[in-house]
Design a protein around this motif. Sequence first.
Motif, short mmCIF file in Angstrom:
data_model
loop_
_atom_site.label_atom_id
_atom_site.label_comp_id
_atom_site.label_asym_id
_atom_site.label_seq_id
_atom_site.Cartn_x
_atom_site.Cartn_y
_atom_site.Cartn_z
N ASP A 150 0.83 -1.20 0.00
CA ASP A 150 0.00 0.00 0.00
C ASP A 150 0.87 1.26 0.00
O ASP A 150 2.11 1.19 0.05
N ALA A 151 0.21 2.41 -0.04
CA ALA A 151 0.94 3.68 -0.13
C ALA A 151 1.81 3.91 1.09
O ALA A 151 2.94 4.43 0.97
N GLY A 152 1.32 3.51 2.27
CA GLY A 152 2.11 3.70 3.49
C GLY A 152 3.41 2.95 3.46
O GLY A 152 4.46 3.46 3.90
N GLU A 153 3.40 1.72 2.95
CA GLU A 153 4.63 0.92 2.89
C GLU A 153 5.63 1.52 1.91
O GLU A 153 6.84 1.55 2.19
N TRP A 154 5.13 2.00 0.78
CA TRP A 154 6.04 2.64 -0.18
C TRP A 154 6.66 3.90 0.43
O TRP A 154 7.86 4.17 0.25
N GLN A 155 5.86 4.68 1.15
CA GLN A 155 6.40 5.88 1.78
C GLN A 155 7.46 5.52 2.83
O GLN A 155 8.47 6.22 2.96
N LYS A 156 7.22 4.45 3.59
CA LYS A 156 8.20 4.01 4.57
C LYS A 156 9.52 3.65 3.89
O LYS A 156 10.61 3.98 4.39
N LEU A 157 9.42 2.96 2.75
CA LEU A 157 10.64 2.57 2.04
C LEU A 157 11.41 3.80 1.55
O LEU A 157 12.64 3.89 1.69
N ILE A 158 10.69 4.77 1.01
CA ILE A 158 11.34 5.99 0.50
C ILE A 158 12.02 6.74 1.64
O ILE A 158 13.17 7.19 1.53
N ARG A 159 11.32 6.87 2.77
CA ARG A 159 11.91 7.56 3.92
C ARG A 159 13.14 6.81 4.45
O ARG A 159 14.12 7.42 4.85
N ALA A 160 13.05 5.49 4.47
CA ALA A 160 14.17 4.69 4.97
C ALA A 160 15.43 4.94 4.14
O ALA A 160 16.53 5.05 4.69
#
Length: 363
Positions: free
Chosen positions: A311-321
């Motif tokens: 989902d969008a939240g997981e992709w955002q977490k990856l980008i932030r990481a």
Amino acid sequence: MLWAVLAGMTALAALAAVWPLLGAARRGEVASTDAAFYKAQLSEIERDVARGLLPPDEAAGARIEAARRLIAASAPESDAVATATPALRRGAALAIVVAVPIVALALYADLGRPGLPDAPLASRKVEARGMAGVEAALAHVEQQLAANPDNGAGWALVAPVYMKLGRFDAAAEAYRQSLRLNGEHAETRADYGEALVGAAGGIVTADARAAFDRALAEEPGLPAARFYLGLAAEQDGDAAKAIGIYRDLLADAPPQASWTPAVQARLASLAGGGAVAPAGNDSAENDAGQNEMIRGMVQRLADRLATSGGDAGEWQKLIRAYTVLHETEKAKDALASARKALAGDAAAAQALDALARELGIGG
């Protein structure tokens, strides 16, 4: 002569089937004694670890073996045996004595024909090959838990072993079952959150954050929960908040705390090496080790999103990481992959655009 041998073998098979029914009354007392012994053995293992007499790696294997034996000793007998009257058990025994020879003869008539083709050993499927040591013992415990899924002690014992083996999804489920069956416990709740972080590839998800918040509500000073909330602040791009959490955690650290190097490493990374490492410890080495661990977890998340989506939240977490790890190009690539994977979702696209502007990796 052949038939006499076959008859003897059939009689032994029938006896093996009947024996549990004949000895059902005695096994309860034996099982109770065995269970008490293995519980005492588990307590002794923990005391040896606390005194430094047993290394943690050896203790893990010892715990699993003792747990397997404890679960086997504690497992209730089947209702059919435990509740049957003596008359019913004698009837069942008689039925087995009659049925086993009949079934054996029928199977021999079908499978013992001389004209059947060979079945070489090399061509047969053998399951669970190569299992040894802790994993083999763990498999036995898993079988016991499959038969008795409400064994809270079993779930509590296998959960840290799953963590050590890197089976984070299984560890998270084991901790969840332990909390359900054994009641709320702050450290177990924090361990559950850590397993969720591992399963998400090093990202502190919303569920993991909720677990850490709940653990801290139960035990405000819990170091593990505070550390991962600091990591969550890093991944959210709030370096100041993360630094504050890490500094407070170090200020409260007892002497020679085993987790101090990990906190020092994160603080050194955020503060540009300004943190002071504990005596006898190399801050740069710790920093590199911690970053390598986080990179591995982030890579597992990236692989999962690439193959299974998210989902969008997981992709955002990856980008932030990736931005936390100062890997800007990978953050940009992840942003592009997220836009492609979430194409058609207007809300997700807007969120990704806002994140890109915030992190300075393109609009």
